[in-house]
Design an enzyme around this catalytic site. Structure first.
Site, mmCIF file in Angstrom:
data_model
loop_
_atom_site.group_PDB
_atom_site.id
_atom_site.type_symbol
_atom_site.label_atom_id
_atom_site.label_comp_id
_atom_site.label_asym_id
_atom_site.label_seq_id
_atom_site.Cartn_x
_atom_site.Cartn_y
_atom_site.Cartn_z
ATOM 1 C CG ASN A 144 7.414 38.397 16.474
ATOM 2 O OD1 ASN A 144 7.862 38.095 15.628
ATOM 3 N ND2 ASN A 144 6.963 38.463 16.997
ATOM 4 C CG HIS B 159 6.495 48.771 18.505
ATOM 5 N ND1 HIS B 159 6.839 48.130 19.840
ATOM 6 C CD2 HIS B 159 5.375 49.153 18.494
ATOM 7 C CE1 HIS B 159 5.768 48.575 20.357
ATOM 8 N NE2 HIS B 159 4.849 49.132 19.572
HETATM 9 C C1 GAR Z 1 5.027 40.666 19.488
HETATM 10 O O1 GAR Z 1 3.886 41.008 19.555
HETATM 11 C C2 GAR Z 1 5.529 41.645 19.789
HETATM 12 O O2 GAR Z 1 5.496 42.361 19.010
HETATM 13 C C3 GAR Z 1 5.981 42.549 20.622
HETATM 14 O O3 GAR Z 1 5.736 41.217 21.689
HETATM 15 C C4 GAR Z 1 5.023 40.475 20.654
HETATM 16 C C5 GAR Z 1 5.626 38.464 21.581
HETATM 17 O O4 GAR Z 1 5.405 37.635 20.473
HETATM 18 N N1 GAR Z 1 6.874 43.371 20.842
HETATM 19 C C6 GAR Z 1 6.542 44.411 22.031
HETATM 20 O O5 GAR Z 1 5.565 44.724 21.924
HETATM 21 C C7 GAR Z 1 7.947 45.077 21.869
HETATM 22 N N2 GAR Z 1 7.657 46.759 22.168
HETATM 23 P P1 GAR Z 1 5.925 36.385 20.806
HETATM 24 O O6 GAR Z 1 6.675 35.906 22.064
HETATM 25 O O7 GAR Z 1 5.488 35.465 20.186
HETATM 26 O O8 GAR Z 1 7.235 36.775 19.971
#
Ligand code: GAR
Length: 202
Positions: A13, A108
């Protein structure tokens, strides 16, 4: 608008924000990326993009308060105007939220208020919902409970498992997170209690 991202892991992200920033479609000032994990891949992505990074590893602190004090001081030094949580897996304390006078947003991987907390995609698969998705919301003092800025649904198929659903949702996360930051940056968002009103151009 001075933006700081906190991330704990992979940082995809974060990368979607960096990509839009680098191609000029997200004209923010990217002033820092912080992590609670020294080895977070997110920090490497930030360094590759020439963004200031800082790690706040849990083991370096006596308790969460000491860690958060360091993070708050760093954010103040950077002059943060928007704090973006991108896979930051440590819940910020109520004290942290109260002390920060800038908005904090989070992404989220579910359609909140369904499936807050950890492993939201697994929760959705296990529950058997036909539709899940992702949510960008303001962070308040609860767990994934703040006012909702953007949401987008993603279908769940009977053959899905946690990983396949996570992948499908992630592609949408990479679209709506930069969009939410853009809306905030352009002053298109108004808060009325729990409700977030998005002003359209028409
Ligand atoms: C993402 O899917 C985000 O939505 C989730 O962790 C992942 C991080 O991915 N966040 C949560 O679950 C927060 N409660 P990334 O490090 O590749 O962005």
């Amino acid at each position: 608008m001075k933006v700081v991202v906190l991330a704990s892991g992979r940082g995809s992200n974060l990368q979607s924000l960096i990509d839009e920033w680098q191609n000029g479609s997200l004209p923010i000032e990217f002033v820092g990326v912080g992590s609670d994990k020294v080895k977070a891949h997110a920090l490497i992505r930030a360094e590759n993009a020439g963004i200031v990074t800082r790690a706040f590893p849990r083991d370096n602190y006596q308790d969460r308060e000491a860690q958060e004090t360091d993070i708050l001081n760093w954010l103040e030094e950077l002059g943060v105007e928007l704090l973006v949580l991108a896979g930051y897996m440590r819940v910020l304390s109520q004290e942290f939220i109260r002390k920060s006078d800038y908005p904090i947003i989070n992404i989220h991987p579910s359609l909140l208020p369904a499936f807050p907390g950890l492993r939201a995609q697994k929760q959705a698969v296990d529950y058997g919902v036909k539709m899940s998705g992702c949510t960008v919301h303001f962070v308040d003092e609860g767990m994934d409970s703040g006012p909702i800025i953007l949401q987008e649904p993603v279908p769940v198929y009977s053959e899905d498992n946690e990983q396949t659903l996570a992948q499908r949702i992630l592609r949408v996360e990479h679209k709506i997170y930069p969009e939410a930051v853009r809306l905030i940056m352009n002053g298109k968002i108004k808060r009325e209690g729990r409700k977030v009103i998005i002003q359209t151009d028409s």
